[in-house]
Design a protein around this motif. Structure first.
Motif, PDB file in Angstrom:
ATOM      1  N   THR A  84       0.813  -1.219   0.000  1.00 21.91           N
ATOM      2  CA  THR A  84       0.000   0.000   0.000  1.00 21.91           C
ATOM      3  C   THR A  84       0.845   1.268   0.000  1.00 21.91           C
ATOM      4  O   THR A  84       0.436   2.282  -0.532  1.00 21.91           O
ATOM      5  CB  THR A  84      -0.943   0.043   1.217  1.00 21.91           C
ATOM      6  OG1 THR A  84      -0.169  -0.166   2.400  1.00 21.91           O
ATOM      7  CG2 THR A  84      -2.003  -1.034   1.116  1.00 21.91           C
ATOM      8  N   GLU A  85       2.048   1.228   0.620  1.00 15.90           N
ATOM      9  CA  GLU A  85       2.842   2.445   0.732  1.00 15.90           C
ATOM     10  C   GLU A  85       4.247   2.284   0.174  1.00 15.90           C
ATOM     11  O   GLU A  85       5.070   3.184   0.317  1.00 15.90           O
ATOM     12  CB  GLU A  85       2.998   2.853   2.209  1.00 15.90           C
ATOM     13  CG  GLU A  85       1.716   2.996   2.970  1.00 15.90           C
ATOM     14  CD  GLU A  85       1.994   3.289   4.443  1.00 15.90           C
ATOM     15  OE1 GLU A  85       3.140   3.653   4.781  1.00 15.90           O
ATOM     16  OE2 GLU A  85       1.070   3.143   5.241  1.00 15.90           O
ATOM     17  N   ALA A  86       4.559   1.117  -0.379  1.00 20.15           N
ATOM     18  CA  ALA A  86       5.903   0.801  -0.864  1.00 20.15           C
ATOM     19  C   ALA A  86       6.929   0.921   0.268  1.00 20.15           C
ATOM     20  O   ALA A  86       8.098   1.182   0.039  1.00 20.15           O
ATOM     21  CB  ALA A  86       6.298   1.691  -2.042  1.00 20.15           C
ATOM     22  N   PHE A  87       6.463   0.716   1.501  1.00 24.58           N
ATOM     23  CA  PHE A  87       7.354   0.832   2.662  1.00 24.58           C
ATOM     24  C   PHE A  87       8.122  -0.464   2.880  1.00 24.58           C
ATOM     25  O   PHE A  87       7.538  -1.552   2.946  1.00 24.58           O
ATOM     26  CB  PHE A  87       6.547   1.173   3.920  1.00 24.58           C
ATOM     27  CG  PHE A  87       7.399   1.209   5.178  1.00 24.58           C
ATOM     28  CD1 PHE A  87       8.203   2.306   5.454  1.00 24.58           C
ATOM     29  CD2 PHE A  87       7.401   0.139   6.062  1.00 24.58           C
ATOM     30  CE1 PHE A  87       8.994   2.337   6.599  1.00 24.58           C
ATOM     31  CE2 PHE A  87       8.187   0.157   7.210  1.00 24.58           C
ATOM     32  CZ  PHE A  87       8.984   1.264   7.475  1.00 24.58           C
ATOM     33  N   LEU A  88       9.449  -0.349   2.986  1.00 27.00           N
ATOM     34  CA  LEU A  88      10.291  -1.510   3.277  1.00 27.00           C
ATOM     35  C   LEU A  88      11.058  -1.251   4.558  1.00 27.00           C
ATOM     36  O   LEU A  88      11.854  -0.307   4.632  1.00 27.00           O
ATOM     37  CB  LEU A  88      11.289  -1.714   2.140  1.00 27.00           C
ATOM     38  CG  LEU A  88      10.764  -2.437   0.895  1.00 27.00           C
ATOM     39  CD1 LEU A  88      11.765  -2.316  -0.240  1.00 27.00           C
ATOM     40  CD2 LEU A  88      10.482  -3.907   1.188  1.00 27.00           C
ATOM     41  N   GLY A  89      10.835  -2.058   5.575  1.00 25.99           N
ATOM     42  CA  GLY A  89      11.516  -1.862   6.851  1.00 25.99           C
ATOM     43  C   GLY A  89      12.952  -2.362   6.797  1.00 25.99           C
ATOM     44  O   GLY A  89      13.229  -3.391   6.185  1.00 25.99           O
ATOM     45  N   ARG A  90      13.853  -1.622   7.421  1.00 22.06           N
ATOM     46  CA  ARG A  90      15.247  -2.067   7.515  1.00 22.06           C
ATOM     47  C   ARG A  90      15.566  -2.492   8.952  1.00 22.06           C
ATOM     48  O   ARG A  90      16.147  -3.524   9.204  1.00 22.06           O
ATOM     49  CB  ARG A  90      16.171  -0.935   7.079  1.00 22.06           C
ATOM     50  CG  ARG A  90      17.613  -1.357   6.919  1.00 22.06           C
ATOM     51  CD  ARG A  90      18.532  -0.163   6.724  1.00 22.06           C
ATOM     52  NE  ARG A  90      18.555   0.675   7.917  1.00 22.06           N
ATOM     53  CZ  ARG A  90      19.213   1.842   7.988  1.00 22.06           C
ATOM     54  NH1 ARG A  90      19.844   2.319   6.929  1.00 22.06           N
ATOM     55  NH2 ARG A  90      19.214   2.536   9.101  1.00 22.06           N
TER      56      ARG A  90
END
Lengths: 147, 481
Positions: A84-90
């Motif tokens: 939904t947000e193109a969020f990738l956690g590191r």
């Protein structure tokens, strides 16, 4: 020059061979570390983690009927944020964890095909052969991803 | 775990005898040569597990492309009666209505041979592909998304993506009845709203190819296929929306299985009685996701048509890009079948299996009443795909079902290892196949040797009589997710 001591700690996660898909074998000294490592493994399945910057953060809370289901819910929530947000956690910090509820902070990046090397798309974390067990030096989890 | 014992029935059929908690036998379609590989994973155990579920009618079946799935094996077919039977999201899979459509053209292979690279580039530019592909120009509002889920491909046609003629050439007319967007979660809608018209990743693709071989001339002619003809195959599904619906309902079904006292040999087999509110809601949400997938393939078809028109500078009439057929291979359908001489309504789960209805069946569109329903079996990107038709034998024996593809031979990691140091794109180009993919790994993972030879799979279904070979298609240009 002094010899460096042998490295004791285990790899936080490794990929298991599965013909159609991919399995993750995750380790953590604590349950919190286990959940954080599982999230890192998920990100590493999708992209080259090393190229991610820590430019955005997300507060996440998920609920499930038991600890194993909570692991699946946590990973699937991260997939939801990606879709939904193109969020990738590191980096992941588990701030609160009970067998039914997890609260966490994820710091990461927005997926950008010009900067990031995309690897494999993950459809979902599954309940298939899902297990969290105690091991001598902490916790171990097995989760299979549907690709 | 002891190896599951198989009893040979004939050249192409193997039985898992009923024992323990199994309510019926298992039936595997395979050649003798396939068995060692099938025994390597635990898919036969999964066939036996499915046989323990309440209300199962006929055997728990697996097609020759069987491999280890979640709960149900990939390649699994199982039907459940409406009285005691269950429905299981694990019997459909995460990619609800993952499926294949085939388009034909008026063109001969030679006419485009020197334009393939341009075509592949145009397709790649016009159709978002890869991990997290999304559209910036087609974001849907919630009310519109609900219409997509209700009306499927018909919604897309109404918006100008394709024509009414297309709808007559899609399984279920591109619209599964009973879809209810109100039981689809907000999470699922969030994931789907800017993914309509995207290919996604993994083994999904759009392929420009040609008819390389014809096995049955009259059938091929009736399907509008001729030797050397340019064709296009589209393989994709319901994207994040479908994955979320599956995940949402696995959670519902885990509770429901306990509530209704369904004993599960594997959590991922969780299910609910078809008649229960949970079962009905899943079927309504699954239909909504399936309709999203039909709309997805319909919209991609429109962009395929535009891409070919742009590059070849031809009008639609000269191009003749018409839909041959569109099949779902991850779905549960309410269908009427004759069981022990009596017509019964059952819920047929096809997980990595394709419907294969015979000539004359009322659900086969008029264009194919004489031939039987077209069945599309994609192979790997380097070899070939097949067009088959459904048969009476399939209707009688497998609830009108056949195989769906090649099935992996190597794990993704093993494939990447095998591709290491090689330049797969250049290798493919040397063989006359132009490939473009969004990620490096996705192309490496999809090398030919990572897959079983789909021809062996198709030959088993043909030999067993549960489908008939019509044509073989070979790729010229492929875009991968």
């Amino acid at each position: 020059m002094a010899a460096s001591p042998p490295r004791q700690h285990r790899r936080p996660y490794r990929f298991l061979s599965h013909t159609a898909d991919v399995g993750l074998r995750i380790r953590g000294e604590t349950l919190e570390a286990l959940f954080a490592n599982a999230a890192r493994a998920l990100t590493a399945t999708m992209v080259d983690r090393r190229r991610l910057r820590g430019t955005r953060s997300r507060q996440i809370s998920v609920e499930a009927p038991d600890l194993e289901a909570l692991l699946v819910a946590w990973l699937n929530h991260l997939l939801y944020l990606y879709d939904t947000e193109a969020f990738l956690g590191r980096d992941f910090t588990i701030t609160s964890l009970t067998p039914e509820r997890l609260e966490a902070r994820a710091v990461g990046d927005t997926y950008d095909p010009t900067r990031h090397i995309s690897k494999t798309a993950v459809k979902a974390a599954t309940y298939h052969h899902l297990a969290i067990t105690r091991v001598p030096d902490g916790w171990q989890a097995t989760v299979i991803l549907d690709l | 775990m002891a190896q599951i014992k198989l009893r040979q029935v004939d050249e192409y059929r193997w039985e898992i005898p009923r024992e323990g908690k199994m309510r019926t036998r298992g039936l595997i379609f395979a050649s003798k040569e396939m068995l060692p590989k099938i025994h390597e994973d635990r898919s036969l155990e999964q066939v036996a597990n499915v046989a323990t579920l309440p209300g199962i009618e006929g055997p728990s079946m697996a097609m020759p492309d069987i491999h280890w799935g979640y709960g149900f094996p990939i390649g699994g077919v199982a039907a459940f009666n409406l009285e005691e039977g269950v429905v299981s999201p694990g019997g459909v899979g995460y990619d609800i209505n993952c499926g294949v459509r085939l388009l034909r053209t008026n063109l001969e292979r030679e006419a485009i041979a020197h334009r393939v690279e341009e075509l592949v580039n145009a397709l790649f530019d016009n159709i978002p592909t890869g991990v997290g592909s999304r559209r910036k120009d087609l974001k849907l509002t919630v009310p519109t998304l609900k219409e997509v889920m209700r009306y499927g491909a018909a919604w897309a046609v109404k918006q100008g993506f394709g024509n009414a003629e297309d709808l007559a050439h899609i399984e279920a007319g591109g619209q599964i009845p009973g879809a209810d967007p109100e039981v689809v979660s907000q999470f699922a809608m969030d994931r789907g709203k800017d993914q309509l018209g995207t290919l996604g990743s993994g083994n999904h693709f759009v392929e420009v190819g040609y008819v390389a071989e014809i096995y049955d001339e009259p059938l091929a002619r009736a399907l509008g296929l001729f030797p050397g003809q340019v064709t296009v195959i589209i393989h994709t599904g319901s994207r994040g929306l479908g994955h979320q619906v599956c995940d949402d309902f696995i959670k519902v079904m885990l509770k429901a299985s306990a509530k209704y006292g369904i004993e599960l040999p594997d959590r991922q087999l969780c299910s609910a009685p078809i008649r229960s509110p949970e079962g009905q809601q899943y079927l309504a949400a699954m239909a909504a996701a399936a309709n999203f997938a039909f709309a997805n393939r319909q919209i991609i078809t429109h962009w395929v048509r535009e891409s070919l028109e742009q590059v070849l500078k031809m009008g639609p009439r000269d191009l003749g890009l018409e839909l041959v057929y569109d099949v779902a291979h991850n779905i549960a359908k309410i269908e009427k079948h004759v069981i022990d001489g009596q017509e019964k309504t059952v819920c047929v789960h096809r997980k990595g299996a394709t419907r294969a209805f015979p000539p004359g069946h009322p659900e086969v569109p008029p264009a194919y009443r004489e031939t039987g329903q077209p069945v599309l079996i994609p192979g790997d990107m380097g070899r070939y795909s097949f067009v088959l038709v459904g048969t009476r034998r399939a209707l009688e024996e497998t609830f009108g079902s056949t195989c769906h593809g090649a099935g992996r031979e190597l794990s993704r990691a093993a494939a990447i290892k095998a591709a290491k140091g090689r330049r797969v794109v250049q290798e493919m180009a040397a063989r006359g196949i132009i490939v473009r993919g969004a990620g490096r790994d996705t192309i490496d993972e999809e090398i030919s040797e990572a897959y079983k030879d789909v021809e062996n799979v198709v030959n088993v279904t043909h030999g067993a009589g549960i489908s008939r070979k019509v044509a073989k298609l070979k790729p010229m240009g492929v875009i991968k997710g």
